[in-house]
Design a protein around this motif. Sequence first.
Motif, short mmCIF file in Angstrom:
data_model
loop_
_atom_site.label_atom_id
_atom_site.label_comp_id
_atom_site.label_asym_id
_atom_site.label_seq_id
_atom_site.Cartn_x
_atom_site.Cartn_y
_atom_site.Cartn_z
N GLN A 128 29.31 30.08 -29.95
CA GLN A 128 29.39 30.55 -28.58
C GLN A 128 28.45 29.71 -27.72
N SER A 129 28.47 29.97 -26.42
CA SER A 129 27.51 29.32 -25.54
C SER A 129 26.12 29.89 -25.81
N SER A 130 25.09 29.18 -25.35
CA SER A 130 23.72 29.62 -25.60
C SER A 130 23.42 30.99 -24.99
N PRO A 131 23.79 31.25 -23.72
CA PRO A 131 23.52 32.59 -23.18
C PRO A 131 24.25 33.69 -23.94
N GLU A 132 25.47 33.41 -24.42
CA GLU A 132 26.22 34.40 -25.20
C GLU A 132 25.53 34.68 -26.53
N LEU A 133 25.00 33.63 -27.16
CA LEU A 133 24.29 33.81 -28.42
C LEU A 133 23.03 34.65 -28.21
N ALA A 134 22.30 34.38 -27.13
CA ALA A 134 21.09 35.15 -26.85
C ALA A 134 21.42 36.62 -26.62
N LEU A 135 22.51 36.88 -25.91
CA LEU A 135 22.92 38.26 -25.66
C LEU A 135 23.31 38.96 -26.97
N ALA A 136 23.99 38.22 -27.85
CA ALA A 136 24.37 38.80 -29.14
C ALA A 136 23.14 39.13 -29.98
N LEU A 137 22.10 38.32 -29.89
CA LEU A 137 20.84 38.63 -30.59
C LEU A 137 20.22 39.90 -30.02
N MET A 138 20.23 40.02 -28.71
CA MET A 138 19.64 41.20 -28.07
C MET A 138 20.38 42.48 -28.46
N ARG A 139 21.70 42.37 -28.62
CA ARG A 139 22.51 43.53 -28.96
C ARG A 139 22.57 43.81 -30.45
N GLY A 140 21.93 42.96 -31.25
CA GLY A 140 21.94 43.16 -32.69
C GLY A 140 23.23 42.71 -33.37
N LYS A 141 24.05 41.93 -32.65
CA LYS A 141 25.30 41.44 -33.22
C LYS A 141 25.07 40.24 -34.13
N LEU A 142 23.97 39.54 -33.92
CA LEU A 142 23.62 38.39 -34.74
C LEU A 142 22.21 38.57 -35.28
N ASP A 143 21.98 38.03 -36.48
CA ASP A 143 20.63 38.04 -37.07
C ASP A 143 19.83 36.83 -36.60
N ILE A 144 20.47 35.66 -36.60
CA ILE A 144 19.82 34.44 -36.14
C ILE A 144 20.83 33.62 -35.37
N ALA A 145 20.32 32.72 -34.53
CA ALA A 145 21.21 31.84 -33.77
C ALA A 145 20.50 30.53 -33.48
N PHE A 146 21.26 29.47 -33.47
CA PHE A 146 20.78 28.15 -33.10
C PHE A 146 21.21 27.91 -31.66
N LEU A 147 20.26 27.91 -30.75
CA LEU A 147 20.59 27.97 -29.33
C LEU A 147 19.46 27.35 -28.50
N ARG A 148 19.59 27.45 -27.19
CA ARG A 148 18.53 27.01 -26.28
C ARG A 148 17.55 28.17 -26.04
N PRO A 149 16.30 27.87 -25.74
CA PRO A 149 15.33 28.95 -25.45
C PRO A 149 15.60 29.55 -24.07
N GLU A 150 16.53 30.48 -24.02
CA GLU A 150 16.94 31.09 -22.76
C GLU A 150 15.81 31.91 -22.14
#
Length: 307
Positions: A128-150
């Motif tokens: 996904q895009s970086s903001p989408e990955l960050a949101l998924a982390l916040m919602r507990g949908k992902l354990d880890i993500a490789f993304l930008r420091p949003e």
Amino acid sequence: MELRHLRYFVAVAEEGSLLNAAERRLNTSQPSLSRQIRDLEAEVGVQLLERQARGVTPTAAGRVFLDHARLALLQVEAATEGARQTALPQKPVLSMGFLVGLEVMWLPQLLRILREEAPDVEVTLSTQSSPELALALMRGKLDIAFLRPEKDKEGIVFKILAKEPLIAVLPAEHRLASRKKIRPQDLAREIYVSSARTSPVLQEVIQSYASRVGITLKPKYEGENISSAMSLVASTGGISLVPLYAQNMLAPNVVARALEGTIPTVDLALGYNQSSSSPLLHRLLARADELIANVQNQSIIRYADVQ
């Protein structure tokens, strides 16, 4: 009232047609489906669907009933899945997210470490895009993500893995493709294609770079992600700035060139929710430096050193 009545009603309401619902979703005949809907309306005691020449639409009462019917079916589905999972032997699960194309470099080395730490782990992946990955982390949908420091992502921890130099991508037959390096002034004269439409961190780095070298980069075209931006580069004859890892995604008709002068970089981070209590996650974090070293050693792409 039976669950099949709810399923039939939802299918008809969503399809807007008894015939389409019967044939496409329910594997039944239209006359049989009509009888089921009439039985449901008789039991509820109100008309739920309005029959028209071009199909059917929910009545006001039907729209209310539709919302509750969908919720009831979702609850039944959740109950069923919960029961099945309870009956099955529990396996550790790790949900990982990546920026599009980034998994090519990082996933093989990460899986090697995972096999050592938890051989029976079940891995799920998403890009996904970086903001989408960050949101998924916040919602507990992902354990880890490789993304930008949003920015402004409360509860998310970003461990910087690398500083990715930016490179220019342009059509293979572009007049600048014969050069080893692209000057900033050359960028300003060309059609600029943005690769950062869904990446505010990358966009900020690019605009900061443009300001520093005294040029204006106003995108004529904007890609949803790096992959689509490179497709636009090929089709429009323009130039885009992308992180170095995008070299893994180059089409035959697109080439990459280094930038002349001080090269801008964008941070790549491993993100996770600080409230996570997963023992596996914390074991992986303890081996993050090893992961970075392995990727650097195995890849032909070289990142800048993390300060």
